[in-house]
Design an enzyme around this catalytic site. Sequence first.
Site, PDB file in Angstrom:
ATOM      1  N   SER A 439      27.221  47.936 -29.435  1.00  0.00           N
ATOM      2  CA  SER A 439      25.931  48.355 -28.899  1.00  0.00           C
ATOM      3  C   SER A 439      25.014  47.151 -28.665  1.00  0.00           C
ATOM      4  O   SER A 439      25.395  46.191 -28.006  1.00  0.00           O
ATOM      5  CB  SER A 439      25.289  49.387 -29.842  1.00  0.00           C
ATOM      6  OG  SER A 439      24.237  50.064 -29.198  1.00  0.00           O
ATOM      7  N   ASP A 723      30.001  54.005 -26.340  1.00  0.00           N
ATOM      8  CA  ASP A 723      29.361  53.187 -27.366  1.00  0.00           C
ATOM      9  C   ASP A 723      29.847  53.650 -28.746  1.00  0.00           C
ATOM     10  O   ASP A 723      29.721  54.816 -29.103  1.00  0.00           O
ATOM     11  CB  ASP A 723      27.841  53.344 -27.257  1.00  0.00           C
ATOM     12  CG  ASP A 723      27.074  52.389 -28.148  1.00  0.00           C
ATOM     13  OD1 ASP A 723      27.647  51.923 -29.142  1.00  0.00           O
ATOM     14  OD2 ASP A 723      25.897  52.115 -27.851  1.00  0.00           O
TER      15      ASP A 723
END
Length: 922
Positions: A439, A723
């Site tokens: 991330s 993610d």
Amino acid sequence: MYTEIMIAIKHPFSNFCDFVKIVNLFQEALAPVEPSTKVPLTAAAFNVAAISMASTSALSQHSSRKSSPLESEERKWMMHYVAASDDAKQEEMTPYSLLTVRIIKLTNAHQADFLSQSDCYVRLWLPTASDEIFHTKTIKNCRNPVWNENFYFRIQRKVKNVLEITVSDDDIIHDDDRAIVLFDVAKIPLGERVFTAFPLTPEGKEKLEVEFVLETIQDPPETIITNGAIVCREEACLEVHLDSRRQKKHFSENELTFTVRGSFEETQTVSVGCDSRSPLPDPTFFHYARYKQPSLDVVLRKKRKLPTFCACMSCGSRRSVPLTIPLKSLPSEQEVVGEHRNFDLLLKVKKCQEDLDVRLGFDLCAQEQDFIRKRKKVVAAALKDILHLEEDLQDDEVPVVAIMTTGGGTRALTALYAHLLSVQEMNVLDCVSYITGLSGTTWTMSNLYEDPDWSQKDLKETLNEARMHVLKNKFVTCFAPDRLKYYLEELRQRKQEGHQLCFTDLWGLIIETMLHDKEDCHKLTDQQQALNQGQNPLPIYLSLNVKDKISDQDFREWVEFTPYEVGFPKYGAFIPAEDFGSEFFMGRLMKKVPESRICFLEGIWSSVFSLNLMDAWYISVNSEDFWHKWTRDKITDIDDEAIFPTRPNELDTRVVCPPDSFSEIFRDVAMLRPAASEIHNFLKGFQINNNYLESEFSKWKDCELDSQPNHLTTATDYLILIDTAFAFATSYPPLMRPERKVDVILHFNYSSGSQTGPLKDASKYFAKQGIPFPTKVPDDQETPHLKECYIVGDKESPETPIVIFFPLVNDTFREYKAPGVKRSPSEMAEGEVDVDNACGPYYINNLSYSEENFDKLVNLSYYNVQNNKDLILQALRTAVERKKQHKKEQALQKPPGGCGMRVPAREGTQHLADCPAPGHTK
């Protein structure tokens, strides 16, 4: 006889009777042929009565692919060998298995229709033998239908063959699947006939009676490559092109469509000009799995010259009767000519390259191993300096130290810069060999590695540059007309290059605008320059591969990115980083596309838009149990141990009850991922090894779908990458690979909410997987007042890594501006940093900070590391002592008078029998 055939084919068929004449001539020609005679291609037909499986179309009377009446007769072209190979080598004949499945009957079928009994039929799917789905006939309005139909599959026992037997109700609008039996063929003893009745309901009233027979057969060997988890089978290449020496004159313009089902290319079209002097088209190639024994379907269309006012596509050309050529009939490495009245085709089946472009193996790649050797010299010198060691450390005494980060958007981006600066000023950064991120921390990492010597320079300058970008509110800039035009041009170019376009590509361009003043041309492989001398830690970026319409808690696979490779630790399969996004088939690179710029990868690693409703629910309540009734299939294990004794590599027999229509609609809505990244799957065409559960795969087996090999990643065309932070808040998995032998981990936590939650989740996960990891970790529910640093794992087994845990908390920083330096009353406001409030200034959706909030977060992160320098050095010293103790124990275990030479096991290439296409007879 052959002259008659040639004359007949060279003249157009006036009607279907002429075609039948040609077929009869072929049949007459087959009888007198001696073994040494060069026969037409169609003469190499297989005896259907002997169940030799060469032609799928001849055997699969009830295949799910519907055929026209003309296809059942299969009009053939006249073929003859161009040349025979004098130096052909005999391959050793090895026994292989023919699986016979007899679907006997169904008892007590559930009444699905309102006014009548069910109209039942049974489907069989064994994708490791064929792409086709076979089925019995439908028996109307019957509670106890009886079929007694036999199906035949030639199987490769080195792969995991899971037969899916589906009982369905035939309806006018949509057939209803009642139950799916998942049966591991490895349970069947070789040479025995086994009868069983599968209970389709928990009560056991509805049963499907089936008989299995597994027999040994002989066939030419097949070369397979395996790493114990996945298998690459033999690939063949069909070359098709026009023979210029035989091209006929004065024929009308034609369009040839070639199809090889299941091949990489699938269907290709070639236009043939009407002028014999016009240049010939380039050869057409088809890459396919040899064991599937597909056919080449050829359709000739003659384009109409007169105008037509019909919008129908078929009116623009006249379609001839399709031609089907079984590729099994073509001799290997020999040219075969197919003669048409207008032109000839030259066909040749070749073996593909033996070397794979996908690296199969669970060990580290050669480049990473070389990097570690170089990095250990840097680490050894740094440890000697900061720990004040009297002697130099040997290579086997140097611990592997890693920095592990979590996600958190701009909060993670900012805090990581401060943590690295603090670690650098303590001279600990040169002790670190790996940095993992996901991330928001991937933004920091990718920016740092644009400089090949970033860790040797003062990171204050880099931090100031990041500060400049974070303080600017670039929302207007990101969506200015000139930027929108730039995005459109970049996406158009990316499409032309062959990439799969998705929303994360646009998100990556927006990230580029937020963090850079101009186009960032750097790529992932450019970061190799920062590693060539071992001068920086190796960066590892983490993403998650999921499936559409399935929760990431029910299926997830770690995908790691390094400057050297991209791959799955679970499957032991990796490709060069520059080939990520290119198209692969059966381990070979088929279509190379240019390497993506780093911003597009950042869009994948940090896509906040890849959530579906189920992911959001799990994040909110940390459980999906409430929704499982509508989102999961009902799976029941069948106790068949009395018939099939359990062995370690075998899967349990299971019955899957598909969801009803309402549940299916709900699942489609709740599981929809409208903005996930779709990337060409480089595992396409591989198969699962029969003993995959006994390989390294088992370390990462953590979800229901891992027990259904037919539906794992090897069976999909695309990877769906999201993610990682939404399913697993830490980037630990790459560091837990036993090949990396990580000894110390600095855990920098940037997650919102519970600060100990990510560490607790990691501890539970790795304990479940049997991977050494600290089990005694802090809990903010038991300890409301968290400290700035904890050391865990140092009191556990030597295989357990030592974790130095830094939660993002404001503890002593409220009263101290530096270690040992108290704040004055006027400075107390600078110590108030609101990092606990999920809706505060450091909320995940805030992409820009005020100057005050940025500086507070940086100062807090920097201070927390500096204030715990002694704990970090203590953990490093413990790791060095562990390494030296392990070295002593190994020396004591060494047998006297010998070096104890050990020969490592090789992931060898095995010769295995060719697997057939399946078939069906009644």
